[in-house]
Design a protein around this motif. Sequence first.
Motif: not given
Ligand SMILES: Nc1ncnc2c1ncn2[C@@H]1O[C@H](COP(=O)(O)OP(=O)(O)OP(=O)(O)O)[C@@H](O)[C@H]1O
Length: 243
Positions: A15-19, A22-26, A43-52, A171-173, A203-205
């Motif tokens: 969970t990312y807290s922005l003020g 709260a964004v639940q990324a995973l 997974g689509s943009s914002g699905s949590g791939k990079s966070t994982l 990550d998206e090499p 990857t998206h590809e």
């Molecule tokens: N440092 C951060 N602070 C706040 N929110 C974040 C942060 N990093 C990611 N998020 C949020 O967490 C969610 C998942 O982000 P993430 O970067 O993991 O997505 P992704 O699947 O890698 O997307 P993409 O394909 O666009 O790279 C998104 O809603 C994003 O806005």
Amino acid sequence: MSSSRVIQVRGVTKTYSLGAIAVQALRGVSLDIERGDFVAIMGSSGSGKSTLMHILGCIDVPTEGRYLLDGVDVRQLDDDDLADVRNRKIGFVFQSYNLVPRTNALANVELPLAYARLSRADRRRRATAALTALGMSDRMDHLPSELSGGQQQRVAIARAIVTNPALILADEPTGNLDSHSTADVLQAFSDLNDEGRTIVVITHEAEVASLARRVIHLSDGEIVADDYGTDATYPPALTPELS
Ligand SMILES: Nc1ncnc2c1ncn2[C@@H]1O[C@H](COP(=O)(O)OP(=O)(O)OP(=O)(O)O)[C@@H](O)[C@H]1O
Ligand SMILES: [Mg+2]
């Protein structure tokens, strides 16, 4: 616990807290990855791939849940230990290459060895070997700006493998590459996997994912599909003692 599992993730949330927001990324991710496997995460943009991936790479830590890398629970590690684990066990490849601009290919690849107790000659020898394995032996003196995108990415992969890491995280090499360079980079990953290295690639590809043995789909912070073709032994069952 089976030592064949390089990655064990249980109930991980982030969970990312922005003020006040709260964004639940995973939202509770559990998975095991076997040593030597080749896994794509889609997974689509914002699905949590990079966070994982940041959690798998010990760049970030889970809000809840457990992550064992090579059997070691990362919760037990302080910042110095985590940096050490990153250095020794993980090789990162990013979409934007992240090479040091005014330094040639060879020096870029030597960089992760700065902390290893190696002589200058040994560092040079290993960096040369890594670049040669990636077909870049004739470009070692080039600056990043003197290389094509595909060549820069192969230097970045050489840098990721020079420490001989157990795990390569990408990550998206191929996100910035044309089809020819993509093929070169995919060949490099294929070769590394044939050598027994574990590879996790976001990857998206479809072309990239088709190379992987296993494809995990994330949606809104959860695993919604885990495809492993016709191999009935995958994905590995989660070990109950960690659940
Ligand atoms: N440092 C951060 N602070 C706040 N929110 C974040 C942060 N990093 C990611 N998020 C949020 O967490 C969610 C998942 O982000 P993430 O970067 O993991 O997505 P992704 O699947 O890698 O997307 P993409 O394909 O666009 O790279 C998104 O809603 C994003 O806005
Ligand atoms: Mg991302």
